[in-house]
Enzyme design. Structure first.
Site, mmCIF file in Angstrom:
data_model
loop_
_atom_site.group_PDB
_atom_site.id
_atom_site.type_symbol
_atom_site.label_atom_id
_atom_site.label_comp_id
_atom_site.label_asym_id
_atom_site.label_seq_id
_atom_site.Cartn_x
_atom_site.Cartn_y
_atom_site.Cartn_z
ATOM 1 N N SER A 68 6.807 9.327 10.436
ATOM 2 C CA SER A 68 5.856 9.393 10.881
ATOM 3 C C SER A 68 5.061 7.978 10.470
ATOM 4 O O SER A 68 3.672 7.630 11.239
ATOM 5 C CB SER A 68 5.348 9.935 9.194
ATOM 6 O OG SER A 68 5.104 9.022 7.695
ATOM 7 N N ASP B 279 -1.613 5.215 0.234
ATOM 8 C CA ASP B 279 -0.795 4.969 0.950
ATOM 9 C C ASP B 279 -0.840 3.475 1.436
ATOM 10 O O ASP B 279 -1.802 3.452 2.110
ATOM 11 C CB ASP B 279 -1.514 5.713 2.364
ATOM 12 C CG ASP B 279 -0.540 5.908 3.609
ATOM 13 O OD1 ASP B 279 0.583 5.288 3.221
ATOM 14 O OD2 ASP B 279 -0.815 6.285 3.922
ATOM 15 N N HIS C 163 1.924 3.113 6.138
ATOM 16 C CA HIS C 163 1.350 3.670 6.571
ATOM 17 C C HIS C 163 -0.156 2.249 6.682
ATOM 18 O O HIS C 163 0.191 1.848 6.458
ATOM 19 C CB HIS C 163 0.636 4.320 7.196
ATOM 20 C CG HIS C 163 1.170 5.968 7.233
ATOM 21 N ND1 HIS C 163 1.857 6.964 5.977
ATOM 22 C CD2 HIS C 163 2.695 6.397 7.880
ATOM 23 C CE1 HIS C 163 2.707 7.684 6.148
ATOM 24 N NE2 HIS C 163 3.137 7.295 7.070
#
Length: 430
Positions: free
Chosen positions: A154, A398, A401
């Protein structure tokens, strides 16, 4: 999975960052009789210099690791080193916003959920080079008629999402394929006959999730000597391939070669050899590059290996209260310099050097590196954090990312810089 997660059993690779605050004391004493104009001019000069050349005022630690340029990856040595530089203020911001990018995923749309967006006002300036800036029309001109794919987890998907946003300022792409889980996705830019693909792979090599009583657990059987079958099946028409992998190795995984168990990561089991993460990643990358450079049916012209990027969790893991709420980059000498990501990055450079020599002899394709580890080690400020609106992961930050727009855009600016070297070769290939 919605997010690449470190296992709770893994060591704390991204714990609290002990970041020193730089202090500067200016004690200029002007002799009596100096005019006010001279004083103001001197002050103005200092302010301008510190803004555009912060390295003048900060002591930077010398890196002990080889750079991509020192590794002599590419056609020639240049004074300009794209991957070694500094972040400087640039209030022009990004060429796109969450309004002008129709493909931006909500999980990276940090501004929509209240995160302050000052982190877009920094630009990467490589040493010996001009400030890099993405030119979407030039990029599309270079890759006209080609297919470019990201084979990655990802984080690699994050880079593709950035590229889609950058290119959509020239042409809105059409989504022409997606599997049921949206893991394998294809976009097409009709006016330029350019195809952009995301090929989901956790390890680049073949792997399967383990099950206990029919329930999938977060452990994998990884075959270090076999290329990911679904990745291989999609390679036939790809001309430019960007590969990366590291995050999913940081958990309890079992390693195989020749169909036999040879060891494990984080298992501490009797009669099983314990492998470190770096060795496993290096072996998987070697298998991948060997397959890509030796298989004759591929249309590959250029392979790029994107190096490891750090997460910036402080005071815990993703699932133990770790967070990332810094508001500006850290200075070069204060950033991560000796962590596992550096060891991974060095292993990746080593494998690219080895594969580059072999591919040079067969003359079939070129291999380059996108060495973003140093640049991103300084960007503690641009992760979604709590601003990512994931219904499955509410309450967790998060810090892996990157927000869009954000410093991940520089990965594609550097990608464009590399592609410029190969523009004519790409179109002369038959």
């Amino acid at each position: 999975m919605a997010m690449d997660k470190e296992s709770a059993a893994s060591p704390n690779l991204h714990g609290r960052n002990h970041i020193r605050k730089p202090t500067h004391v200016f004690t200029n004493v002007f002799p009596d009789g100096r005019t006010l104009a001279v004083m103001l001019t001197a002050v103005l000069f200092v302010l301008l210099l510190s803004t555009y050349h912060p390295e003048t005022f900060y002591h930077y630690h010398m890196r002990t690791h080889i750079s991509a340029q020192e590794a002599k990856i590419g056609h020639e040595d240049e004074v300009c080193n794209l991957f070694n530089g500094t972040w400087v203020r640039d209030f022009r911001g990004s060429i796109y916003t969450n309004v002008t990018c129709p493909t931006m995923p909500d999980s990276k749309n940090c501004g929509k959920y209240g995160k302050q967006m000052d982190y877009v006002n920094w630009k990467w300036v490589p040493h010996g080079c001009d400030m890099v800036r993405f030119e979407p029309q030039l990029f599309l001109n270079i890759v006209r008629g080609k297919t470019l794919a990201f084979a990655a987890d990802s984080i690699g998907r994050n880079q593709m999402e950035s590229l889609l946003c950058l290119l959509s300022q020239v042409e809105t792409p059409n989504k022409i394929y997606s599997d049921t889980k949206d893991k394998f996705v294809t976009w097409h830019f009709r006016s330029h006959n350019f195809t952009l693909m995301a090929l989901w792979t956790k390890f680049l090599v073949e792997a399967s999730e383990r099950e206990i009583n029919g329930t999938v657990i977060e452990m994998h059987d990884i075959h270090l000597d076999k290329l990911d079958a679904r990745l291989a099946a999609n390679l036939r028409k790809i001309n430019i391939l960007v590969i990366s992998s590291s995050r999913w190795f940081f958990r309890k995984n079992y390693l195989y070669e020749g169909g036999k168990l040879i060891g494990c990561i984080y298992c501490s089991e009797d009669n099983i050899t314990n492998f470190d993460v770096v060795t496993a990643i290096q072996r998987a990358l070697r298998t991948t590059l060997n397959n890509l450079t030796n298989y004759q049916e591929y249309e590959l012209q250029l392979i790029l290996v994107r190096t490891a990027t750090p997460a910036h969790f402080e005071n815990g893991f993703w699932n133990t209260g770790g967070y990332c709420n810094r508001t500006e980059p850290v200075r070069k000498g204060e950033a991560m310099t000796r962590t596992v990501e550096w060891a991974i990055r060095n292993a990746q450079v080593e494998e690219v050097n080895r594969a580059h020599k072999e591919s040079f002899h067969n003359g079939r394709m070129d291999i380059e590196i996108l060495d973003i580890t140093e640049a991103m080690s300084m960007r503690t400020d641009a992760h979604p954090g709590i601003h990512w609106d994931n219904k499955w992961m509410r309450g967790y930050s998060d810090c892996s990312h990157w927000c869009l727009p954000g410093p991940i855009d520089v990965w594609n600016e550097l990608l464009l810089s590399v592609l410029k070297k190969y523009g004519k070769d790409l179109h002369n290939h038959h």
